[in-house]
Design a protein around this motif. Structure first.
Motif, mmCIF file in Angstrom:
data_model
loop_
_atom_site.group_PDB
_atom_site.id
_atom_site.type_symbol
_atom_site.label_atom_id
_atom_site.label_comp_id
_atom_site.label_asym_id
_atom_site.label_seq_id
_atom_site.Cartn_x
_atom_site.Cartn_y
_atom_site.Cartn_z
ATOM 1 N N CYS A 11 -23.826 26.580 -30.247
ATOM 2 C CA CYS A 11 -22.938 27.449 -29.466
ATOM 3 C C CYS A 11 -23.705 28.303 -28.464
ATOM 4 O O CYS A 11 -23.155 28.674 -27.419
ATOM 5 N N SER A 12 -24.952 28.589 -28.758
ATOM 6 C CA SER A 12 -25.741 29.418 -27.840
ATOM 7 C C SER A 12 -25.993 28.707 -26.506
ATOM 8 O O SER A 12 -26.355 29.357 -25.526
ATOM 9 N N ASP A 13 -25.771 27.408 -26.454
ATOM 10 C CA ASP A 13 -25.936 26.652 -25.210
ATOM 11 C C ASP A 13 -24.712 26.739 -24.293
ATOM 12 O O ASP A 13 -24.733 26.201 -23.186
ATOM 13 N N TYR A 14 -23.638 27.375 -24.759
ATOM 14 C CA TYR A 14 -22.384 27.441 -24.012
ATOM 15 C C TYR A 14 -22.008 28.890 -23.744
ATOM 16 O O TYR A 14 -22.277 29.765 -24.552
ATOM 17 N N ASP A 15 -21.339 29.114 -22.609
ATOM 18 C CA ASP A 15 -20.862 30.474 -22.334
ATOM 19 C C ASP A 15 -19.512 30.685 -23.040
ATOM 20 O O ASP A 15 -18.951 29.753 -23.616
ATOM 21 N N ALA A 16 -19.020 31.913 -22.987
ATOM 22 C CA ALA A 16 -17.803 32.276 -23.709
ATOM 23 C C ALA A 16 -16.605 31.431 -23.287
ATOM 24 O O ALA A 16 -15.810 31.003 -24.131
ATOM 25 N N GLU A 17 -16.457 31.171 -22.009
ATOM 26 C CA GLU A 17 -15.315 30.370 -21.532
ATOM 27 C C GLU A 17 -15.414 28.940 -22.043
ATOM 28 O O GLU A 17 -14.413 28.351 -22.464
ATOM 29 N N GLN A 18 -16.588 28.357 -22.008
ATOM 30 C CA GLN A 18 -16.770 27.000 -22.530
ATOM 31 C C GLN A 18 -16.459 26.947 -24.025
ATOM 32 O O GLN A 18 -15.803 26.007 -24.493
ATOM 33 N N LEU A 19 -16.883 27.963 -24.757
ATOM 34 C CA LEU A 19 -16.599 28.002 -26.190
ATOM 35 C C LEU A 19 -15.106 28.132 -26.455
ATOM 36 O O LEU A 19 -14.577 27.533 -27.399
ATOM 37 N N ARG A 20 -14.401 28.899 -25.623
ATOM 38 C CA ARG A 20 -12.940 29.005 -25.763
ATOM 39 C C ARG A 20 -12.280 27.651 -25.541
ATOM 40 O O ARG A 20 -11.346 27.283 -26.251
ATOM 41 N N VAL A 21 -12.756 26.888 -24.543
ATOM 42 C CA VAL A 21 -12.203 25.561 -24.276
ATOM 43 C C VAL A 21 -12.465 24.635 -25.467
ATOM 44 O O VAL A 21 -11.570 23.900 -25.914
ATOM 45 N N ILE A 22 -13.671 24.675 -25.992
ATOM 46 C CA ILE A 22 -14.015 23.840 -27.144
ATOM 47 C C ILE A 22 -13.151 24.223 -28.340
ATOM 48 O O ILE A 22 -12.605 23.345 -29.035
ATOM 49 N N ALA A 23 -13.006 25.521 -28.599
ATOM 50 C CA ALA A 23 -12.192 25.986 -29.722
ATOM 51 C C ALA A 23 -10.738 25.547 -29.558
ATOM 52 O O ALA A 23 -10.108 25.074 -30.514
ATOM 53 N N GLU A 24 -10.201 25.676 -28.353
ATOM 54 C CA GLU A 24 -8.824 25.245 -28.107
ATOM 55 C C GLU A 24 -8.685 23.746 -28.334
ATOM 56 O O GLU A 24 -7.722 23.283 -28.949
ATOM 57 N N PHE A 25 -9.634 22.971 -27.839
ATOM 58 C CA PHE A 25 -9.613 21.520 -28.031
ATOM 59 C C PHE A 25 -9.597 21.185 -29.523
ATOM 60 O O PHE A 25 -8.777 20.390 -29.998
ATOM 61 N N LEU A 26 -10.481 21.811 -30.289
ATOM 62 C CA LEU A 26 -10.556 21.522 -31.721
ATOM 63 C C LEU A 26 -9.284 21.948 -32.442
ATOM 64 O O LEU A 26 -8.813 21.248 -33.355
ATOM 65 N N GLU A 27 -8.700 23.083 -32.053
ATOM 66 C CA GLU A 27 -7.431 23.519 -32.641
ATOM 67 C C GLU A 27 -6.330 22.504 -32.346
ATOM 68 O O GLU A 27 -5.524 22.178 -33.234
ATOM 69 N N ARG A 28 -6.296 21.992 -31.118
ATOM 70 C CA ARG A 28 -5.274 21.008 -30.750
ATOM 71 C C ARG A 28 -5.478 19.694 -31.500
ATOM 72 O O ARG A 28 -4.507 19.057 -31.925
ATOM 73 N N VAL A 29 -6.733 19.293 -31.703
ATOM 74 C CA VAL A 29 -7.019 18.084 -32.472
ATOM 75 C C VAL A 29 -6.597 18.284 -33.927
ATOM 76 O O VAL A 29 -5.995 17.392 -34.534
ATOM 77 N N ALA A 30 -6.888 19.461 -34.494
ATOM 78 C CA ALA A 30 -6.478 19.747 -35.871
ATOM 79 C C ALA A 30 -4.960 19.703 -35.999
ATOM 80 O O ALA A 30 -4.422 19.145 -36.965
ATOM 81 N N GLU A 31 -4.259 20.259 -35.035
ATOM 82 C CA GLU A 31 -2.794 20.233 -35.055
ATOM 83 C C GLU A 31 -2.284 18.803 -34.943
ATOM 84 O O GLU A 31 -1.325 18.423 -35.622
ATOM 85 N N ALA A 32 -2.906 17.989 -34.108
ATOM 86 C CA ALA A 32 -2.523 16.581 -34.000
ATOM 87 C C ALA A 32 -2.728 15.874 -35.340
ATOM 88 O O ALA A 32 -1.905 15.042 -35.740
#
Length: 161
Positions: free
Chosen positions: A127-148
């Motif tokens: 995670c230290s390789d990504y900025d806050a906005e990138q981490l938010r996008v990744i988190a949203e993607f993973l949440e959407r995959v979990a919901e799927a």
């Protein structure tokens, strides 16, 4: 080949790469969870329920069964093992003394956390390789995959019944 076709093919390859990466992630996390469960003397399904209790609890056994996708009788056996081994307690619900809530015992939580320390440290490093906005996008993607995944599971469950 025009640029639109090229972009479409590139997107298809990237989508396949994501799908394959998610499959590999699932396999690796399942292996890690099996190893941790074994070290703690738990069955895989016990570990899954303990994680849900830690994240959602205190929780009723019926809600736990539905959330875990398990038969209530199976959950009773799991809770019996977890309680016997000092991972959880069953308590009367304060608002309804007839209801039972299951709560994880915090003193045992450190044992689980210790087993996942290597993975947690690796994730922090990644995670230290990504900025806050990138981490938010990744988190949203993973949440959407979990919901799927939850939705696909629900469809399969409905087809079975």
């Amino acid at each position: 080949m025009d640029s639109k076709t090229s972009r479409s093919e590139g997107r298809g390859v990237a989508r396949r790469d994501v799908t394959e990466s998610l499959r590999e992630l699932g396999i690796q996390l399942a292996q890690l969870n099996r190893r941790v469960s074994g070290r703690l003397g738990l069955r895989d399904v016990d570990m899954d329920c303990l994680d849900l209790i830690n994240r959602l609890g205190p929780i009723g056994p019926g809600v736990l069964a539905r959330t875990a996708g398990l038969h209530p009788a199976t959950v009773t056996g799991i809770l019996d093992r977890l309680e016997r081994d000092g991972w959880i307690v069953r308590e009367r619900a304060p608002e309804d003394r007839r209801a039972v809530l299951v709560r994880a015992l915090p003193q045992r939580g450190g044992e689980v956390f210790q087993q996942f320390a290597g993975m947690n440290g690796a994730v922090r490093e990644i995670c230290s390789d990504y900025d806050a906005e990138q981490l938010r996008v990744i988190a949203e993607f993973l949440e959407r995959v979990a919901e799927a995944g939850r939705a696909a599971t629900a469809v399969l469950e409905q087809q079975q019944n």
